[in-house]
Design an enzyme around this catalytic site. Structure first.
Site, mmCIF file in Angstrom:
data_model
loop_
_atom_site.group_PDB
_atom_site.id
_atom_site.type_symbol
_atom_site.label_atom_id
_atom_site.label_comp_id
_atom_site.label_asym_id
_atom_site.label_seq_id
_atom_site.Cartn_x
_atom_site.Cartn_y
_atom_site.Cartn_z
ATOM 1 N N ASP A 286 -4.320 -0.051 4.100
ATOM 2 C CA ASP A 286 -3.153 0.180 3.252
ATOM 3 C C ASP A 286 -2.092 0.903 4.098
ATOM 4 O OD1 ASP A 286 -1.405 0.263 1.162
ATOM 5 O OD2 ASP A 286 -2.820 1.068 -0.293
HETATM 6 C C1 BGC Z 1 0.245 0.387 -1.680
HETATM 7 C C2 BGC Z 1 -0.255 -1.031 -1.592
HETATM 8 C C3 BGC Z 1 0.826 -1.943 -1.100
HETATM 9 C C4 BGC Z 1 1.355 -1.426 0.230
HETATM 10 C C5 BGC Z 1 2.422 -2.303 0.844
HETATM 11 C C6 BGC Z 1 0.976 0.849 -0.435
HETATM 12 O O1 BGC Z 1 1.638 2.026 -0.637
HETATM 13 O O2 BGC Z 1 -0.845 1.250 -1.933
HETATM 14 O O3 BGC Z 1 -0.726 -1.441 -2.849
HETATM 15 O O4 BGC Z 1 0.350 -3.248 -0.981
HETATM 16 O O5 BGC Z 1 1.889 -0.140 0.019
HETATM 17 O O6 BGC Z 1 3.610 -2.252 0.172
#
Ligand code: BGC
Length: 761
Positions: A286
């Site tokens: 993530d």
């Molecule tokens: C979130 C994810 C997301 C990623 C990319 C993160 O902060 O937890 O769910 O896909 O950002 O935007």
């Protein structure tokens, strides 16, 4: 030299596709990927593992950005959340024209509930209980996104969530592993279709693996610590269902699991995901999930980056920990060349599967973008999906549906809030397309009735809280008059009306990432407004916006009609009018339990019995499992939702009273539509394994059917129960059933059911 290399790759791709007859798809992919790998330097391999933040590219300037330099040096594997063919094409060009090996980039985005055509937020969508519909929303999202340059989607989010304090409950399908698994599979299939290399399918990324929704205290990013029996039975199934459906990628979660952050958790990312479940795609961290492990306290950036790679995390989103430290770790013998090669191979394979080597611009077609994004058909579909996500929680005296010929006082801070209609995580949305409640009601009543409007209150009494709850420019336009003044204006307007429609609740960003709440009621000043509106004596319809189950005991006791609309996407206002005026009969059913109070959390229907269960219908009994100040009941149970008609359930009929693991039992029930209108009902099947080698939940959803039943009609609904539905993971994590007595329940929700019993021999 560069030209020779490219020519070699191109020749390989052509050659391998020419020998189609003799080689399988996988063999062809291996030939291409092997040959590219053999040409790559260590730096280029590590570069493929890098997924930096794109920043906000301005078309025509990408070439001069820092990212551009990295792309040209082969230090970038992909980018995300860049919108438009023009921008994506410009950046892809850098990779395929300026980098040594011309390896195309993969372009990701968070297309969580639609692209430009926004659908209801996932928790709302799940309340449709309609797998074809859900799959179709994913199909439309993939078609629009792929027409606009995107080929990789950070969805579905399948984290089981049973604590409504956690804001990201909005992004998933609720509390139940069976329903969650069905939805996970439907979404993956909707995005990926049957052929990932088609230009209108995109690679799905299931997230957040794993157990992200079980964060302690509902606090985002917080620790998770749970038994493996619980993981396997209650939290893993939707991730596994996505893998079984062929998901191309998996996102590791931010949280730690049993003391090891998911991003560096080898047991999770390799032993379970790859060895036990057979996952063949790639794992991405993530956002800064790799570097955040420094804060988790398991090492410095070099250490955590190496740990992530060794655990099975292939791509590093944003931290650049892998990019900047893996070569050093290799030199020091902390990681192996094979580990780098494996990670790089998986990313190249994803690009191959998407057809990017054959045509890096496969998803960049301006003509398609013009024709296929945000079409009138998609918008009309979104309107119908939204109305199917709404849940009618109360309708005393059949206050709903309303007559269009009346004067309606539309009141509340969410009634005319265009930028809040799409809900959280609406990266692709064009806010100006969203339909407000006000517009929806005004158009529906034009020439017939009258809509009078007042804001009635701000979102919160405290301006600071309102600011926290309305980031990303999604302000509700704070009104500086006092709460009393705002209320008085609303009451005055309401006095001229036949009925009040109060559009209140949460703003769209009160759920989603980092939006935990310790109080899950409707915010203070809005509750005061509701109380004042009820006091007028006019009938009040509460149109409730929320991304989480709220504690609305007072509202349930004092407001005659409540329609929970979540955040319905682009066409929200029209869909609300469709349901309020009865053009659509509501059929949504809750996929999360609505508690009486935040103190009951985590709360879910499929709980275990304690040794001292309270017993049905009681509030308190000393030395039993209960609270002094609130009964154990929810306000609305899982599976609950009313209709404008009424369904009656007959007694259950079993095809036999015993079965073996090799055969099955059929259970059927007559469901009668007793009302005057046609309606859809979600008939729900639950099972209770009465005695187990490990304790079993009091009830578990194991089947459901959504059926349209005409007014006055009776339909016989049958479910076949196999050994699979009776099986679970035992203490040794072996999946199977255990002989003994089972109870089977069928009903309109998890609480109101008919029961029968059978024996597994
Ligand atoms: C979130 C994810 C997301 C990623 C990319 C993160 O902060 O937890 O769910 O896909 O950002 O935007």
């Amino acid at each position: 030299m560069r030209k020779i290399v490219i020519a070699m790759i191109a020749a390989l791709i052509v050659a391998t596709s020419c020998t189609k007859k003799n080689t399988s798809g996988n063999q062809r992919m291996n030939v291409v990927v092997d040959s590219i790998l053999s040409l790559m330097t260590l730096e280029e391999k590590i570069g493929q593992l890098n997924l930096p933040s794109a920043g906000d590219f301005v078309t025509g300037q990408a070439e001069n950005s820092d990212i551009a330099k990295k792309i040209e040096k082969g230090m970038v594997g992909g980018l995300f959340n860049i919108k438009s063919v023009a921008k994506i094409k410009e950046i892809q060009k850098l990779a395929v024209e300026k980098s040594r090996l011309k390896i195309p980039l993969i372009f990701g985005m968070d297309i969580i509930h639609g692209y430009e055509t926004q659908f209801p937020i996932p928790i709302g969508l799940s309340c449709s209980w309609d797998m074809d519909l859900i799959k179709q929303t994913a199909r439309v999202a993939a078609t629009e996104a792929s027409a606009d340059g995107i080929n990789w989607n950070f969805s579905p989010m399948v984290d089981i969530a049973r604590d409504a304090r956690w804001g990201r409950i909005a992004e998933g399908s609720g509390e139940d592993p069976y329903l969650g698994s069905r939805i996970a599979a439907a979404m993956v299939k909707g995005y990926q279709g049957d052929d990932l290399s088609a230009n209108n399918t995109i690679m799905s990324c299931v997230k957040h693996y794993a157990l992200y929704g079980a964060a302690e205290s509902g606090l985002d990013y917080n620790t998770t610590d749970m038994s493996r029996v619980r993981m396997y039975n209650e939290y893993f199934p939707p991730y596994k269902a996505a893998v079984d459906a062929g998901v191309g990628s998996v996102m590791a979660s931010f949280n730690e699991i049993d003391g090891v952050p998911a991003t560096a958790n080898k047991w999770l990312l390799t032993d379970v995901l790859r060895t036990q479940w057979g996952f063949k795609g790639f794992v991405v961290s993530d956002y800064t999930g790799v570097s955040e492990m420094v804060n988790h306290g398991i090492g410095d950036l070099q250490t955590v980056s190496a740990k992530a790679l060794v655990a099975g995390n292939d791509m590093d989103m944003v931290s650049e920990g892998m990019l900047t430290t893996l070569a050093q770790s290799l030199k020091e013998g902390k990681i192996t060349q094979e580990q780098i090669d494996n990670a790089c191979r998986r990313i190249l394979e994803a690009k191959y599967k998407l057809g990017l080597f054959a045509d890096p611009y496969r998803y960049c077609n301006e003509e398609r973008a013009k024709k296929e994004v945000s079409t009138p058909e998609n918008q009309a579909f979104s309107r119908s999906v939204a109305s199917q996500s709404f849940v009618l929680l109360k309708n005393n005296g059949n206050l709903l549906p309303l007559k269009k010929e009346k004067t309606i006082a539309l009141i509340g801070p969410l009634a005319d809030a265009q930028n809040n209609m799409s809900g959280t995580w609406s990266v692709g949305a064009v806010t100006s397309q969203s339909i407000t409640v006000r517009k929806g009601l005004e158009e529906a009543t034009a020439g017939k009735g009258k809509i009078v409007y007042a804001k009635g209150s701000n979102l919160f009494e405290d301006a600071k809280l309102e600011e926290f709850a309305t980031p990303f420019g999604k302000t509700l336009g704070r009104d500086n008059r006092s709460s009393a003044e705002l209320r008085d204006e609303a009451i005055k307007i309401a006095s001229r009306a036949d009925v009040i429609v109060a559009a209140v609740g949460e703003s769209s960003e009160m759920t989603g990432e980092a939006s935990s709440r310790s109080d899950i009621q409707i915010p203070d000043t809005q509750r005061d407004l509701l109380k004042a509106l009820v006091k007028t004596g006019k009938p009040v319809v509460l149109v409730l916006f929320t991304g989480r189950p709220l504690a609305i005991k007072w509202e349930d006791e004092n407001i005659p009609a409540i329609l929970n609309v979540w955040f319905g996407g682009t066409e929200t206002g029209y869909a609300i009018a469709d349901v309020l005026f009865g053009d659509v009969n509501p059929s949504g059913k809750l996929t999360t339990t609505f508690p009486q109070s935040v103190g009951q959390l985590p709360m879910y229907y499929a709980h275990k019995n304690t040794g001292r269960p309270l017993g049905d219908g009681k509030w308190f009994s000393k030395f039993r499992s209960n609270y002094l100040d609130v009964s154990n009941d929810p306000v609305y149970p899982f599976g609950f939702g009313l209709s404008y008609t009424e369904f009656a359930y007959g007694d259950l009929k079993l095809s036999k009273s015993e079965m073996t693991a090799a055969d099955s039992i059929t259970v059927s029930v007559d469901v009668t539509n007793k009302g005057q209108r046609d309606g859809s009902e979600v008939v729900q099947l639950y099972i209770h394994d009465v005695v187990g080698s490990v304790t079993r939940p009091v009830k578990e959803l194991k089947g459901f059917q959504k059926v349209l039943i005409k007014a006055g009609e009776t339909k016989t609904i049958s479910f076949t129960i196999h050994n699979e539905e009776l099986s679970f993971y035992n203490y040794d994590l072996k999946f199977g059933s255990e002989p003994g007595k089972f109870e089977v329940f069928i009903g309109t929700n998890s609480r109101d059911t008919k029961k029968a019993e059978f024996e597994l021999k």
